[in-house]
Design a protein around this motif. Sequence first.
Motif, PDB file in Angstrom:
ATOM      1  N   ILE A  22       2.477   2.083   2.654  1.00 28.78           N
ATOM      2  CA  ILE A  22       2.473   2.778   4.063  1.00 28.78           C
ATOM      3  C   ILE A  22       2.771   1.492   4.919  1.00 28.78           C
ATOM      4  N   GLU A  51       3.072   0.984   7.939  1.00 27.36           N
ATOM      5  CA  GLU A  51       2.120   0.370   9.016  1.00 27.36           C
ATOM      6  C   GLU A  51       0.928  -0.301   8.575  1.00 27.36           C
ATOM      7  N   LEU A  52       0.356   0.063   7.619  1.00 28.78           N
ATOM      8  CA  LEU A  52      -0.827  -0.517   6.775  1.00 28.78           C
ATOM      9  C   LEU A  52      -0.537  -1.747   6.389  1.00 28.78           C
ATOM     10  N   ASP A  53       0.667  -2.028   5.609  1.00 26.19           N
ATOM     11  CA  ASP A  53       1.147  -3.276   5.173  1.00 26.19           C
ATOM     12  C   ASP A  53       1.335  -4.401   6.304  1.00 26.19           C
ATOM     13  N   GLN A  76      -3.808   8.436   0.734  1.00 28.66           N
ATOM     14  CA  GLN A  76      -2.304   8.339   0.666  1.00 28.66           C
ATOM     15  C   GLN A  76      -2.032   6.984  -0.214  1.00 28.66           C
ATOM     16  N   VAL A  77      -2.996   5.992   0.248  1.00 26.73           N
ATOM     17  CA  VAL A  77      -2.716   4.694  -0.471  1.00 26.73           C
ATOM     18  C   VAL A  77      -2.798   4.725  -1.872  1.00 26.73           C
ATOM     19  N   GLN A  93       0.332   6.312  -3.189  1.00 26.55           N
ATOM     20  CA  GLN A  93       1.721   5.487  -2.821  1.00 26.55           C
ATOM     21  C   GLN A  93       1.746   4.004  -3.225  1.00 26.55           C
ATOM     22  N   PHE A 104      -0.931   5.588  13.872  1.00 30.62           N
ATOM     23  CA  PHE A 104      -0.771   6.714  12.957  1.00 30.62           C
ATOM     24  C   PHE A 104      -0.899   8.095  13.809  1.00 30.62           C
ATOM     25  N   SER A 154       0.798  -1.051  -0.073  1.00 37.03           N
ATOM     26  CA  SER A 154      -0.109   0.191   0.170  1.00 37.03           C
ATOM     27  C   SER A 154       0.831   1.091   0.035  1.00 37.03           C
ATOM     28  N   LEU A 191       0.801   9.862   9.700  1.00 39.26           N
ATOM     29  CA  LEU A 191       2.168   9.304   9.542  1.00 39.26           C
ATOM     30  C   LEU A 191       2.473   8.201  10.158  1.00 39.26           C
ATOM     31  N   GLY A 192       2.789   7.183   9.903  1.00 38.36           N
ATOM     32  CA  GLY A 192       3.151   5.703  10.947  1.00 38.36           C
ATOM     33  C   GLY A 192       4.001   6.191  11.991  1.00 38.36           C
ATOM     34  N   LEU A 239      -6.510   8.462   4.677  1.00 39.98           N
ATOM     35  CA  LEU A 239      -5.546   7.140   4.495  1.00 39.98           C
ATOM     36  C   LEU A 239      -5.559   6.891   3.114  1.00 39.98           C
TER      37      LEU A 239
END
Length: 458
Positions: free
Chosen positions: A78, A80-82, A111-112, A115, A267, A76, A275-276, A108
Amino acid sequence: MAKKKAQFVCRNCGYETSGWMGRCPACQEWNTFDEFKEAPSAPVDAKPALRAGWIAERGVSKLSEVTRENEPRFSSGIPELDRILGGGFVEGSMTLVGGDPGIGKSTLLMQVSGQAKISGEVLYVSGEESKSQIKMRADRLGISRDSISLCSQTSFEHISELITERRPGLCVIDSIQTLYSEEISSAPGSVTQTREVTAGLLRLAKSLNVPIVLVGHVTKDGAIAGPRIIEHMVDTVLYFEGDGSSALRMLRATKNRFGATGELAFFEMTQTGLLGVENASALLLSGRPHMAPGSVITSVVEGSRAVLLEIQALMSPSSYANPQRMTQGLDRGRVSMLLAVLESQCHSGISNMDAYINVVGGMRIDETACDLAVLCAVFSSFSGKPLKEDTLVLGEVGLTGELRPVSDLEKRLSDAARLGFTACVLPGASKSAASRLPLKIEYIYVDKLSEAIDVLFS
Ligand code: TYD
Ligand code: MG
């Protein structure tokens, strides 16, 4: 044909019943039942898509003969999300991102969109905001990816055509409750519409192998159906937590067909988006009062990580016949039980006082390992005596006041040692586990609640 029986579904939690009820027995909300009408069966030409891929296999195979295919995933963008997704989004999967309005779902997902490591385009469908509003957010987040296509649309039929034509690498739907299908007469956001549109999108995701991310608003007023009614259909469910007043946001995977659940990502909401946060403990403890009565630090394990948390209690003489028990982030029933144990073991006289107990930072705790910390905070506020500085409190409290051991001691204590904690109160039963850890922490072992209160407050 026999007449189909009516079904009533709770808008808030998805509880189903055959008769209308004023109050939902599952979530205790009032006036949340809607009649749920089964949508007409799918048109014939929709059926091949429905049976495509994994559903098409009708044969039976031996478990030992089935080969494991690794689901193709993409990041993704990000980390933290992954991590909570189990390594990124899975191709053709459907993910639901839920949370209170304004908590950061659209941020969010924008942002995904900017990125995500995909080769095709991102189709960002919004039923809530105009293209220029989405553009404003993207500018604020510094996202200028060429391959993001925006669409302000609420008709499911139109969106489904778009997805079929364009076959995007990722499709974001913000939010599922604004979508409607022309084939169904109920209003957008109703239980029937939300379920049927989700089922339609799921068919598209699986048959065209397009990963779809849905936004679902958690609603308190009950005008639209909550995201819980579609949780069973999607592959992954992520919920935002956080009290909105601080910049800290937590994202929890409550369901994940492609990874572990219970993982929590942290976040911080900044001027330039989410931000993670790597070191959540430090952020959660920043600004804590020093030597203040009623404040106790404990540690909870979320998935594969331990985080330190502050529990605050305020005890005040009650003016009610039934003293108040207010909790935030903790189960009220459990707290009432713990207060009863404290009263029976220490005869402290708290039973006719109002108790307000809060987990700082907006996190929800379901762990029993913080029982002792809750009671220490209560006693500290009641007696006006603060706990010694940099002391961590761990332990489950039983009904007879006995203290039971906690799991994952190594994770909790190494995190605490890293942040400068010098002492830890823990159950005697954890002695063998704790003494094996080469940490610069003084261990204070206690076996009973009354012993812990004596050691800490006398
Ligand atoms: P939003 O993602 O629109 O919430 P949701 O889609 O869950 O309803 O964002 C909500 C809040 O985030 C909003 O009050 C403004 C704030 N925000 C920031 O602080 N920084 C940012 O960069 C952005 C885009 C939003
Ligand atoms: Mg939004």
